[in-house]
Design a protein around this motif. Structure first.
Motif, PDB file in Angstrom:
ATOM      1  N   SER A 129     -21.818   9.172  -8.395  1.00 36.13           N
ATOM      2  CA  SER A 129     -20.724   8.219  -8.615  1.00 36.13           C
ATOM      3  C   SER A 129     -21.218   6.969  -9.329  1.00 36.13           C
ATOM      4  CB  SER A 129     -20.058   7.836  -7.295  1.00 36.13           C
ATOM      5  OG  SER A 129     -20.983   7.189  -6.447  1.00 36.13           O
ATOM      6  N   ARG A 130     -22.516   6.747  -9.327  1.00 33.51           N
ATOM      7  CA  ARG A 130     -23.097   5.605 -10.023  1.00 33.51           C
ATOM      8  C   ARG A 130     -24.109   6.082 -11.066  1.00 33.51           C
ATOM      9  NH1 ARG A 130     -22.348   0.393  -8.679  1.00 33.51           N
ATOM     10  NH2 ARG A 130     -22.860   0.322 -10.882  1.00 33.51           N
ATOM     11  N   ALA A 131     -23.669   7.053 -11.865  1.00 31.60           N
ATOM     12  CA  ALA A 131     -24.519   7.566 -12.945  1.00 31.60           C
ATOM     13  C   ALA A 131     -24.914   6.449 -13.901  1.00 31.60           C
ATOM     14  CB  ALA A 131     -23.793   8.681 -13.688  1.00 31.60           C
ATOM     15  N   ASP A 132     -24.110   5.393 -13.965  1.00 34.70           N
ATOM     16  CA  ASP A 132     -24.427   4.265 -14.836  1.00 34.70           C
ATOM     17  C   ASP A 132     -25.719   3.571 -14.435  1.00 34.70           C
ATOM     18  OD1 ASP A 132     -22.891   3.488 -12.497  1.00 34.70           O
ATOM     19  OD2 ASP A 132     -22.662   1.495 -13.373  1.00 34.70           O
ATOM     20  N   ILE A 133     -26.085   3.630 -13.162  1.00 32.12           N
ATOM     21  CA  ILE A 133     -27.331   2.974 -12.748  1.00 32.12           C
ATOM     22  C   ILE A 133     -28.440   3.958 -12.376  1.00 32.12           C
ATOM     23  CG2 ILE A 133     -26.235   0.807 -12.084  1.00 32.12           C
ATOM     24  CD1 ILE A 133     -26.419   1.672  -9.172  1.00 32.12           C
ATOM     25  N   TYR A 134     -28.082   5.183 -11.977  1.00 26.03           N
ATOM     26  CA  TYR A 134     -29.096   6.176 -11.611  1.00 26.03           C
ATOM     27  C   TYR A 134     -29.375   7.170 -12.729  1.00 26.03           C
ATOM     28  CZ  TYR A 134     -28.753   4.508  -6.838  1.00 26.03           C
ATOM     29  OH  TYR A 134     -28.779   3.725  -5.713  1.00 26.03           O
ATOM     30  N   GLY A 135     -28.485   7.257 -13.708  1.00 26.17           N
ATOM     31  CA  GLY A 135     -28.665   8.187 -14.817  1.00 26.17           C
ATOM     32  C   GLY A 135     -29.733   7.706 -15.791  1.00 26.17           C
ATOM     33  N   ILE A 136     -30.036   8.539 -16.766  1.00 22.72           N
ATOM     34  CA  ILE A 136     -31.051   8.219 -17.770  1.00 22.72           C
ATOM     35  C   ILE A 136     -30.772   6.852 -18.390  1.00 22.72           C
ATOM     36  CG2 ILE A 136     -32.066   8.942 -19.989  1.00 22.72           C
ATOM     37  CD1 ILE A 136     -32.763  10.761 -17.588  1.00 22.72           C
ATOM     38  N   GLY A 137     -31.796   5.995 -18.396  1.00 22.90           N
ATOM     39  CA  GLY A 137     -31.677   4.655 -18.960  1.00 22.90           C
ATOM     40  C   GLY A 137     -31.119   3.625 -17.997  1.00 22.90           C
ATOM     41  N   GLY A 138     -30.655   4.059 -16.830  1.00 22.93           N
ATOM     42  CA  GLY A 138     -30.110   3.128 -15.848  1.00 22.93           C
ATOM     43  C   GLY A 138     -31.220   2.391 -15.115  1.00 22.93           C
ATOM     44  N   PRO A 139     -30.912   1.241 -14.532  1.00 21.55           N
ATOM     45  CA  PRO A 139     -31.939   0.447 -13.868  1.00 21.55           C
ATOM     46  C   PRO A 139     -32.569   1.122 -12.642  1.00 21.55           C
ATOM     47  CG  PRO A 139     -29.762  -0.490 -13.503  1.00 21.55           C
ATOM     48  CD  PRO A 139     -29.602   0.598 -14.510  1.00 21.55           C
ATOM     49  N   TYR A 140     -31.891   2.108 -12.051  1.00 20.56           N
ATOM     50  CA  TYR A 140     -32.453   2.819 -10.899  1.00 20.56           C
ATOM     51  C   TYR A 140     -32.750   4.287 -11.222  1.00 20.56           C
ATOM     52  CZ  TYR A 140     -31.037  -1.314  -8.344  1.00 20.56           C
ATOM     53  OH  TYR A 140     -30.884  -2.609  -7.919  1.00 20.56           O
ATOM     54  N   SER A 141     -32.854   4.612 -12.494  1.00 20.83           N
ATOM     55  CA  SER A 141     -33.117   5.996 -12.898  1.00 20.83           C
ATOM     56  C   SER A 141     -34.454   6.492 -12.362  1.00 20.83           C
ATOM     57  CB  SER A 141     -33.078   6.127 -14.421  1.00 20.83           C
ATOM     58  OG  SER A 141     -34.076   5.333 -15.028  1.00 20.83           O
ATOM     59  N   TRP A 142     -35.357   5.597 -12.063  1.00 22.31           N
ATOM     60  CA  TRP A 142     -36.670   5.983 -11.542  1.00 22.31           C
ATOM     61  C   TRP A 142     -36.573   6.586 -10.137  1.00 22.31           C
ATOM     62  CZ3 TRP A 142     -38.041   3.108  -7.242  1.00 22.31           C
ATOM     63  CH2 TRP A 142     -37.364   1.904  -7.066  1.00 22.31           C
TER      64      TRP A 142
END
Length: 144
Positions: free
Chosen positions: A81-94
């Protein structure tokens, strides 16, 4: 010359013109929501089951339409639901597709040199526990 009341009525409004405004806002909101839905492919839901850490790597946000998962303290959460922050390039993608327990416990992306949650101090273990509580409130639990 036509007065404003007659003008509003001519466009489907009431005497105040409010119906025209409300209708226009609703139309714009619907259009914006449809545009947003068209822009991003639908994210798949994660199957509720147990996942091994190696398998978890497939859910790192790099595959369009596949759920994004994060593991904390042995619990797997669907953060799609928060692909914007967990997806590739997002601040929490790590964190995506990984066990982030040590990293969130130490509040360091590299885990502060620790390899296991067994090495966390009592304070760090409390920090991790607080993060798990946040994830339990915000995201869907899908497995262990």
């Amino acid at each position: 010359m036509t007065d404003n009341k007659e003008h509003a009525k001519g466009y489907g409004g009431d005497d105040t013109g409010e119906a025209v405004v409300a209708s226009s806002i609703q139309s714009m909101a619907t259009s914006a929501a449809e545009d947003a839905a068209d822009a991003a492919p639908p994210m798949g839901s994660a199957e509720k089951r147990d996942y091994c850490l190696q398998e978890l790597q497939q859910y790192d946000g790099s595959n369009p339409g596949v759920a994004i998962l994060v593991c904390l303290s042995g619990k797997i959460f669907d953060v799609s639901s928060r692909a914007d922050i967990y997806g590739i390039g997002g601040p929490y993608s790590w964190l995506a597709g990984k066990d982030g327990s040590v990293q969130l416990g130490t509040m360091k992306k590299d885990g502060g040199g620790l390899q296991s949650v067994d090495e966390l101090t009592a304070e760090q273990a409390k920090t991790l526990s607080d993060w798990v509580a946040v994830y339990e409130r915000k995201y869907e639990f899908v497995g262990m």
